[in-house]
Design an enzyme around this catalytic site. Structure first.
Site, short mmCIF file in Angstrom:
data_model
loop_
_atom_site.label_atom_id
_atom_site.label_comp_id
_atom_site.label_asym_id
_atom_site.label_seq_id
_atom_site.Cartn_x
_atom_site.Cartn_y
_atom_site.Cartn_z
N LEU A 1 9.72 38.17 55.79
CA LEU A 1 11.12 37.86 56.04
C LEU A 1 11.91 37.53 54.77
O LEU A 1 13.11 37.27 54.84
CB LEU A 1 11.24 36.70 57.05
CG LEU A 1 10.89 37.09 58.49
CD1 LEU A 1 10.77 35.85 59.38
CD2 LEU A 1 11.94 38.05 59.05
N LEU B 1 8.39 32.32 57.12
CA LEU B 1 8.76 33.54 56.40
C LEU B 1 7.85 34.71 56.73
O LEU B 1 7.91 35.75 56.07
CB LEU B 1 8.76 33.28 54.89
CG LEU B 1 9.83 32.29 54.39
CD1 LEU B 1 9.66 32.03 52.90
CD2 LEU B 1 11.23 32.81 54.68
N TYR C 1 -9.07 25.74 54.18
CA TYR C 1 -8.21 26.29 53.14
C TYR C 1 -8.88 26.28 51.78
O TYR C 1 -9.73 25.42 51.52
CB TYR C 1 -6.91 25.47 53.05
CG TYR C 1 -5.97 25.64 54.20
CD1 TYR C 1 -6.12 26.65 55.15
CD2 TYR C 1 -4.88 24.78 54.37
CE1 TYR C 1 -5.25 26.79 56.21
CE2 TYR C 1 -3.99 24.92 55.42
CZ TYR C 1 -4.18 25.91 56.34
OH TYR C 1 -3.31 26.06 57.38
N GLY D 1 5.91 36.12 54.02
CA GLY D 1 6.78 36.73 53.02
C GLY D 1 7.53 37.95 53.51
O GLY D 1 8.45 38.43 52.82
#
Length: 349
Positions: free
Chosen positions: A243, A238, A54, A241
């Site tokens: 959703l 989500l 990450y 994003g």
């Protein structure tokens, strides 16, 4: 406050919401990351998830920044003892040539190097939960859905991976282990080899789960993990994003789906995924909820989800995501969700 739950067969007590951090270092500055960490802890979240690769999207310029931001927060706050810290070792991926010169398999040399590097970046002596980010072997992941034996390749034996993880546990560098983006066969094999060889047992699986991706509910994973006491850490609740309906309302809305290349994560922009997201959004609004509230409350309420991993790009967004934890979905609303799923099953898997 957020409830706590025992993670698998471990002694770890984790919050049922986990703070995901893949935006730290790409979409969030170090100061913003620290603000999110402070707020999460204030709200009762004690579980923080990160990874050596990450932030997302992965690049040589930013790799490791997420762990470094968490590490500087741990040093500044002095709150290491108050959190359960999880990180992940990358699986084989020649495109990530900047991580150990592209050598990211799950063998002793690579796992040990990954752990040591993560400990330095995190400024801690111990990682509570250490996870294999994706398998060493051939397996359809990250939007691929069909197993293809023609893609078989050499891979590290699971017992060999468990052996080095066991040594790192003995040395006190990691506490417990988990898998991610795994299959039912993989979970069973990790457990079988642990029992046969006296090696550490996995306690968690971090897999995709949201309204458009409910594959985990099948007996292939759900029953396996329930019977073997392997806790699900649900990621992407989500759907990047999608959703939240923000891209439906404004196709140019700020977020990963407009910030990153269009083909970077195709499962979230499939026409079928967008169509299903539109139906869920309409359903949420008809019941006085935002689309994000419905999507998150769904994950939070599922009996087999131990902890839902949420991410945010602002404290305000983080607050809204956490607040959805207290929403109760009526039986009628759950039935309506299932009806949409029956018409459009798992388009975002």
């Amino acid at each position: 406050m957020i409830n706590k739950i025992k993670l698998g067969s471990s002694g770890l007590e984790v919050s049922t919401i986990c703070l995901g951090t893949m935006t730290f270092g790409e979409q969030n500055s170090e100061a913003e990351a620290h603000s999110q960490l402070d707020y999460a802890l204030e709200r009762g979240i004690n579980f923080i998830d990160t990874a050596e690769m990450y932030p997302v999207m992965a690049s040589a310029q930013t790799q490791g920044s997420t762990e470094r931001y968490i590490g500087s927060w741990l040093k500044k706050s002095g709150k290491r003892s108050q959190i359960v810290l999880a990180s992940k070792v990358a699986g084989p991926n020649s495109r990530m040539h900047w991580i150990r010169k592209g050598k990211t398999d799950h063998d002793a040399v690579n796992i040990r190097a990954a752990v040591e590097d993560s400990l330095r970046r995190l400024q801690t002596e111990h990682i509570d939960l250490y996870q294999l980010h994706w398998p060493s072997r051939n397996l359809p992941i990250f939007g691929a859905s069909v197993y293809d034996p023609r893609k078989e390749h050499a891979s590290v034996a699971i017992e060999d991976t468990l052996a080095v993880l066991g040594k790192l546990i003995e040395e006190g560098k990691i506490g417990h282990i988990g898998v991610s983006n795994e299959s039912s066969w993989g979970v069973c094999e990790y457990i079988k080899q642990a029992e046969l060889k006296g090696l550490p047992r996995i306690v968690s699986i971090q897999n995709l789960y949201n309204l458009t991706a409910r594959h985990f509910e099948t007996s292939l994973l759900d029953e396996t993990c329930h019977r073997e006491n392997v806790s699900l850490l649900a990621y992407s609740p989500l759907a990047f994003g999608q959703l939240t309906a923000k891209y439906l309302d404004d196709p140019q809305a700020k977020g990963r789906l407009t910030r990153f290349p269009a083909g970077w994560s195709p499962r979230y922009v499939r026409p079928a995924t967008i169509a299903a997201a539109s139906q869920y959004a309409a359903l949420a609004r008809a019941h006085g909820l935002t689309p994000a509230q419905l999507a998150l409350a769904w994950c939070y309420s599922r009996w087999f989800v131990a902890s839902t991993i949420i991410g945010a790009t602002s404290v305000a967004q983080l607050q809204q995501n956490i607040d959805a934890h207290h929403l109760a979905l009526s039986p009628e609303l759950v039935a309506a969700v299932d009806a949409i799923h029956a018409r459009a099953p798992n388009p975002g898997q």
